[in-house]
Scaffold this motif. Structure first.
Motif, short mmCIF file in Angstrom:
data_model
loop_
_atom_site.label_atom_id
_atom_site.label_comp_id
_atom_site.label_asym_id
_atom_site.label_seq_id
_atom_site.Cartn_x
_atom_site.Cartn_y
_atom_site.Cartn_z
N THR A 16 0.84 -1.21 0.00
CA THR A 16 0.00 0.00 0.00
C THR A 16 0.87 1.25 0.00
N ASN A 17 1.92 1.24 0.83
CA ASN A 17 2.81 2.40 0.89
C ASN A 17 3.47 2.69 -0.44
N VAL A 18 4.08 1.68 -1.03
CA VAL A 18 4.92 1.87 -2.21
C VAL A 18 4.11 1.73 -3.51
N ILE A 19 3.50 0.55 -3.71
CA ILE A 19 2.74 0.32 -4.94
C ILE A 19 1.53 1.25 -5.00
N GLY A 20 0.85 1.41 -3.85
CA GLY A 20 -0.30 2.30 -3.81
C GLY A 20 0.07 3.73 -4.16
N THR A 21 1.20 4.20 -3.64
CA THR A 21 1.65 5.56 -3.96
C THR A 21 1.98 5.69 -5.43
N MET A 22 2.65 4.70 -6.00
CA MET A 22 2.97 4.74 -7.42
C MET A 22 1.70 4.82 -8.26
N GLN A 23 0.71 4.01 -7.91
CA GLN A 23 -0.55 4.01 -8.67
C GLN A 23 -1.27 5.35 -8.54
N LEU A 24 -1.27 5.90 -7.32
CA LEU A 24 -1.93 7.18 -7.09
C LEU A 24 -1.23 8.31 -7.85
N LEU A 25 0.09 8.32 -7.82
CA LEU A 25 0.83 9.36 -8.54
C LEU A 25 0.63 9.24 -10.05
N GLY A 26 0.56 8.01 -10.53
CA GLY A 26 0.30 7.82 -11.96
C GLY A 26 -1.06 8.37 -12.36
N ALA A 27 -2.06 8.16 -11.48
CA ALA A 27 -3.39 8.70 -11.75
C ALA A 27 -3.38 10.23 -11.71
N CYS A 28 -2.66 10.79 -10.73
CA CYS A 28 -2.57 12.25 -10.62
C CYS A 28 -1.87 12.86 -11.84
N GLN A 29 -0.86 12.15 -12.33
CA GLN A 29 -0.11 12.67 -13.48
C GLN A 29 -1.00 12.78 -14.71
N LYS A 30 -1.94 11.85 -14.87
CA LYS A 30 -2.82 11.87 -16.05
C LYS A 30 -4.03 12.78 -15.87
N SER A 31 -4.29 13.19 -14.64
CA SER A 31 -5.50 13.97 -14.37
C SER A 31 -5.27 15.45 -14.70
N PRO A 32 -6.10 16.03 -15.55
CA PRO A 32 -5.95 17.45 -15.88
C PRO A 32 -6.50 18.38 -14.79
N THR A 33 -7.24 17.82 -13.81
CA THR A 33 -7.87 18.67 -12.80
C THR A 33 -7.05 18.81 -11.52
N VAL A 34 -6.13 17.88 -11.27
CA VAL A 34 -5.36 17.91 -10.02
C VAL A 34 -4.40 19.10 -10.01
N GLU A 35 -4.50 19.91 -8.96
CA GLU A 35 -3.68 21.11 -8.83
C GLU A 35 -2.77 21.07 -7.61
N ARG A 36 -3.10 20.23 -6.62
CA ARG A 36 -2.33 20.21 -5.39
C ARG A 36 -2.25 18.78 -4.85
N LEU A 37 -1.04 18.40 -4.40
CA LEU A 37 -0.81 17.08 -3.81
C LEU A 37 -0.12 17.25 -2.47
N VAL A 38 -0.69 16.64 -1.43
CA VAL A 38 -0.11 16.67 -0.09
C VAL A 38 0.18 15.23 0.32
N VAL A 39 1.40 14.97 0.76
CA VAL A 39 1.82 13.61 1.12
C VAL A 39 2.26 13.59 2.59
N LYS A 40 1.66 12.70 3.36
CA LYS A 40 2.04 12.50 4.76
C LYS A 40 3.25 11.56 4.78
N SER A 41 4.41 12.12 5.16
CA SER A 41 5.64 11.34 5.23
C SER A 41 6.11 11.30 6.69
N SER A 42 7.37 10.99 6.91
CA SER A 42 7.87 10.79 8.26
C SER A 42 9.34 11.17 8.34
N THR A 43 9.77 11.60 9.52
CA THR A 43 11.20 11.86 9.74
C THR A 43 12.00 10.56 9.76
#
Length: 353
Positions: free
Chosen positions: A91-118
Motif C-alpha cells: 500500500t505504501n509503495v505500490i499504492g503511492t505509485m498508482q496514485l501518482l500515476g493517476a494524478c499525473q494523467k489527471s488534468p484537474t489535479v492542482e495540489r498534492l499533499v503527502v504524509k511522510s515521516s522523519t
C-alpha cells in the motif's frame, strides 16, 4: 464550484479526523474519502468510496469527481486490522505509485499533499545533532516503514518533475502522539515495563495529533500571504525529551538490555503481539533523532500548539498511571530525604529543589 478534496487512508483515526475537519472549511465543496477498508468511525458528509489505491480504479475516481486536491495519508507503518507487513508495504509503495500515476494523467489535479515521516533520516550513531530537510542520512534505512517512506518520497519527487504545474507538499512528521495515537512508538510506551538499550538514552521528538491535522489543512489550501506550502517540511513540537525522561513521566520502569540481546527482546514482544518492536524502532530507541523546524515556522508559517513535552504529557494522561507514578515516587523520595541522618540524628539540609 468549490474545492474537491480526495483523501486516502480514511479508515485510520487520523485520516477520519482530517476528513471531518476539512469539510468545515468554507472553500471546500466536497470531500471524497478513499480506503480499502470501511472505516468504523463517522466521516461526516464525505463521500466514502471503498477502493484500493493499488488498483487502477483510483484514476477513475479522480476523473469522476474532478478532484483538484489530493491528500495522501495512506503511508503508514502499522497494518490495519488483520493486515500484514507485506500488505502495508504494498500500500505504501505500490499504492503511492498508482496514485501518482493517476494524478499525473489527471488534468484537474492542482495540489498534492503527502504524509511522510522523519524516518527518512534513519537513526545511526554518527548522525548529525539536528537534521534539516536537506541533510542526507548517514545510513539509508534498510527496511521497514523507514525504507517505504524513502521510496515514497523518491516517487513524489519524480512526479513533481513531471508535473511542475501541480503544487506538491511533503510533510515529514516526527513521532505522532496524543490520546488516540496508534503508532508503534505509542504501543511501546504503553508497555508496563520499557525495555531500553543499556548505555543509551536517545533524544526524541513528538508531534501532537491535533497539530498534524492543522498542518495538513494548511498544506491542502492555497498558501497564506507571506508563506509557501509547496516543498518538504519537518513537522514536530518544540524541544526534545530523553527516553529516560519519557519513562519517568509515564511512571514506567525501564529494563536496560545489552545491545546484542535487544533484538531478541523485540522478536519476543512481536511474537506475543504486545508491540511492533521493529529494527527501525530499535535504532530510534538507541540513537534517537532530532530535526530542525525552521522551514515549518518561516516558510510554511506554522507554529505548533503543543511542544514535544506537552504532546507527550497529553499522551501520558490518556494511558493512566504506570507502576511507578511520578507523584508517588517523588513523595517517597521526599520522605526518605526527610529522615534523620543515620547516626547523627540531624535531618539533612534541604536544597531549594
Amino acid at each position: 464550484m468549490g474545492k474537491v478534496v480526495l483523501v486516502t487512508g480514511v479508515a485510520r483515526h487520523l485520516g477520519g479526523r482530517f476528513v471531518r475537519r476539512i469539510q468545515r472549511d468554507p472553500e471546500v465543496d466536497r470531500v471524497v474519502a478513499v480506503d480499502a477498508v470501511t472505516p468504523e468511525h463517522h466521516l461526516g458528509g464525505a463521500d466514502f468510496v471503498r477502493a484500493d489505491i493499488r488498483q487502477p480504479t483510483i484514476a477513475r475516481l479522480l476523473a469522476e469527481h474532478s478532484v483538484d486536491t489530493v491528500v495522501h495519508m495512506d503511508v503508514t507503518g502499522t497494518p490495519l486490522g488483520s493486515g500484514s507487513r507485506a500488505t502495508v508495504k504494498e500500500t505504501n509503495v505500490i499504492g503511492t505509485m498508482q496514485l501518482l500515476g493517476a494524478c499525473q494523467k489527471s488534468p484537474t489535479v492542482e495540489r498534492l499533499v503527502v504524509k511522510s515521516s522523519t524516518n527518512v533520516y534513519g537513526s545511526a550513531p554518527r548522525d548529525p545533532a539536528v537534521f534539516t530537510e536537506t541533510t542526507p542520512p548517514k545510513s539509508l534505512p534498510s527496511g521497514g516503514f523507514a525504507k517505504d517512506t524513502v521510496e515514497v518520497e523518491g516517487y513524489v519527487r519524480g512526479f513533481a518533475r513531471r508535473r511542475p504545474d501541480v503544487a506538491v507538499c511533503v510533510l515529514r512528521f516526527a513521532n505522532i502522539l496524543g490520546p488516540s495515537a496508534d503508532t508503534p512508538l505509542a504501543a511501546y510506551f504503553s508497555l508496563p515495563v520499557l525495555p531500553t538499550v543499556l548505555g543509551y538514552d536517545p533524544r526524541l521528538q513528538f508531534v501532537h495529533e491535533d497539530d498534524v491535522i492543522d498542518v495538513l489543512r494548511i498544506a491542502s489550501h492555497e498558501p497564506e500571504r507571506g508563506t509557501l506550502n509547496s516543498g518538504t517540511f519537518n513537522i514536530t513540537g518544540d524541544g526534545v525529551l530523553l527516553l529516560s525522561q519519557c519513562a519517568r513521566r509515564l511512571g514506567r520502569p525501564t529494563v536496560p538490555v545489552l545491545m546484542p540481546a535487544i533484538s531478541w527482546v523485540g522478536s519476543a514482544l512481536r511474537t506475543v503481539g504486545m508491540t511492533d518492536f521493529s529494527p527501525e524502532q530499535l535504532r530510534l530507541l538507541t540513537h534517537g533523532r532530532v530535526v530542525a523546524t525552521n522551514q515549518m515556522r518561516e516558510t510554511l508559517g506554522y507554529r505548533p500548539k503543543f511542544s514535544t513535552a506537552e504532546a507527550f504529557a497529553d499522551f501520558a494522561r490518556s494511558r493512566g498511571p504506570g507502576l511507578l507514578p511520578p507523584e508517588a515516587l517523588a513523595g517517597a523520595v521526599d520522605r526518605i530525604a526527610a529522615l534523620p541522618a543515620l547516626g547523627g540524628g540531624h535531618p539533612p539540609t534541604q536544597s531549594a529543589n
